[in-house]
Scaffold this motif. Sequence first.
Motif, short mmCIF file in Angstrom:
data_model
loop_
_atom_site.label_atom_id
_atom_site.label_comp_id
_atom_site.label_asym_id
_atom_site.label_seq_id
_atom_site.Cartn_x
_atom_site.Cartn_y
_atom_site.Cartn_z
N GLY A 77 -34.22 -40.97 -24.46
CA GLY A 77 -35.41 -41.22 -25.25
C GLY A 77 -36.66 -41.49 -24.44
O GLY A 77 -37.76 -41.57 -25.01
N LEU A 78 -36.54 -41.61 -23.15
CA LEU A 78 -37.72 -41.87 -22.33
C LEU A 78 -38.65 -40.65 -22.44
O LEU A 78 -38.23 -39.52 -22.17
N PRO A 79 -39.90 -40.86 -22.82
CA PRO A 79 -40.77 -39.73 -23.17
C PRO A 79 -41.20 -38.88 -21.98
O PRO A 79 -41.54 -37.71 -22.18
N SER A 80 -41.23 -39.44 -20.80
CA SER A 80 -41.63 -38.66 -19.63
C SER A 80 -41.13 -39.35 -18.39
O SER A 80 -40.57 -40.46 -18.45
N ASP A 81 -41.33 -38.69 -17.26
CA ASP A 81 -40.89 -39.30 -16.00
C ASP A 81 -41.81 -40.43 -15.56
O ASP A 81 -41.60 -41.02 -14.50
N ARG A 82 -42.81 -40.74 -16.38
CA ARG A 82 -43.63 -41.92 -16.08
C ARG A 82 -42.92 -43.21 -16.51
O ARG A 82 -43.34 -44.30 -16.14
N PHE A 83 -41.90 -43.06 -17.30
CA PHE A 83 -41.16 -44.21 -17.82
C PHE A 83 -39.88 -44.40 -17.01
O PHE A 83 -39.12 -43.45 -16.78
N PHE A 84 -39.66 -45.65 -16.64
CA PHE A 84 -38.49 -45.97 -15.82
C PHE A 84 -37.97 -47.34 -16.23
O PHE A 84 -38.74 -48.26 -16.44
N ALA A 85 -36.66 -47.46 -16.36
CA ALA A 85 -36.08 -48.75 -16.72
C ALA A 85 -34.96 -49.09 -15.76
O ALA A 85 -34.27 -48.20 -15.24
N GLU A 86 -34.79 -50.37 -15.54
CA GLU A 86 -33.71 -50.81 -14.65
C GLU A 86 -33.16 -52.14 -15.13
O GLU A 86 -33.83 -52.90 -15.83
N ARG A 87 -31.93 -52.39 -14.71
CA ARG A 87 -31.24 -53.65 -15.03
C ARG A 87 -30.28 -53.92 -13.87
O ARG A 87 -29.07 -53.84 -14.01
N PRO A 88 -30.83 -54.23 -12.72
CA PRO A 88 -30.05 -54.19 -11.48
C PRO A 88 -28.87 -55.15 -11.41
O PRO A 88 -27.87 -54.84 -10.75
N GLU A 89 -28.94 -56.29 -12.08
CA GLU A 89 -27.85 -57.26 -11.99
C GLU A 89 -27.14 -57.43 -13.33
O GLU A 89 -26.38 -58.39 -13.52
#
Lengths: 120, 111
Positions: A59-71
Motif C-alpha cells: 500500500g505504500l504509494p511511492s518509493d518516497r514512503f518507507f517504514a521500519e520496525r527494527p526491534e
Amino acid sequence: GAGVSQSPRYKVAKRGQDVALRCDPISGHVSLFWYQQALGQGPEFLTYFQNEAQLDKSGLPSDRFFAERPEGSVSTLKIQRTQQEDSAVYLCASSLVPSTSTGIGTGELFFGEGSRLTVL
Amino acid sequence: QKEVEQNSGPLSVPEGAIASLNCTYSDRGSQSFFWYRQYSGKSPELIMFIYSNGDKEDGRFTAQLNKASQYVSLLIRDSQPSDSATYLCAVYYNQGGKLIFGQGTELSVKP
C-alpha cells in the motif's frame, strides 16, 4: 503506556521536506499496521509488520514512503520529499495476535490517535 | 472497483429509530468482517466483528453477514445522538493478512 502512542500529533511540512512519524504500539503486540486516511475517506492500508518483519508494503504509494520496525516494537514511517498529496492523517494500529494468511481474522486492531500531516 | 464499498451518506435518522448501515465486498475468500466507529477527529474503535453467516447481536448493535451475497450490515437500534459518527466496514483479506476498510458511512442521529 496503555494505548498506541503516535507522535507528532500534528506536523506541518514544506513541500520537499522529509518527515518521520513515530508509532509506539501496545506492549507485547505482535502486529503493527500503518494506514493513511484522507479527509472524508476510510483508512487506506500502507504496510504492516509482524514483529520486526515487514510482511506487506503493497500500500505504500511511492518509493518516497518507507517504514521500519527494527526491534519489533516502535515503528517509524518516513516520507521523503513530501508532496501536497501526502497531506492526510497517518494512523498506526497494533494487534496482539499475528496477522496470518491462513487464519480466520487478525484480532482487534487498536488505533493510535494519528499524526496529521499538512504539506504546504 | 474498491474492495470494500459503503454508501458515504450522510445517513440521518431520528433519535430512537433503527439505523441500517450496509457494506459489500469483492473477495469471496474473505472470512472476517469488522465494524469500526470513528468520531470526528478521533481514531477508529471496534464495535463488532462477525465471522459466520447470520446475525450477531451485542446490545443495541446487530451485525448481519451474507457471504453468498458478499454483504455485511450493521443495525443500530434505539439510535442515540451519541451514535452520530462515521461507521467503517472492514474486511480481512486472507491474502497478505491485512484489514481493508471501506470509505465509511456518516451517521447523524437527530434529537
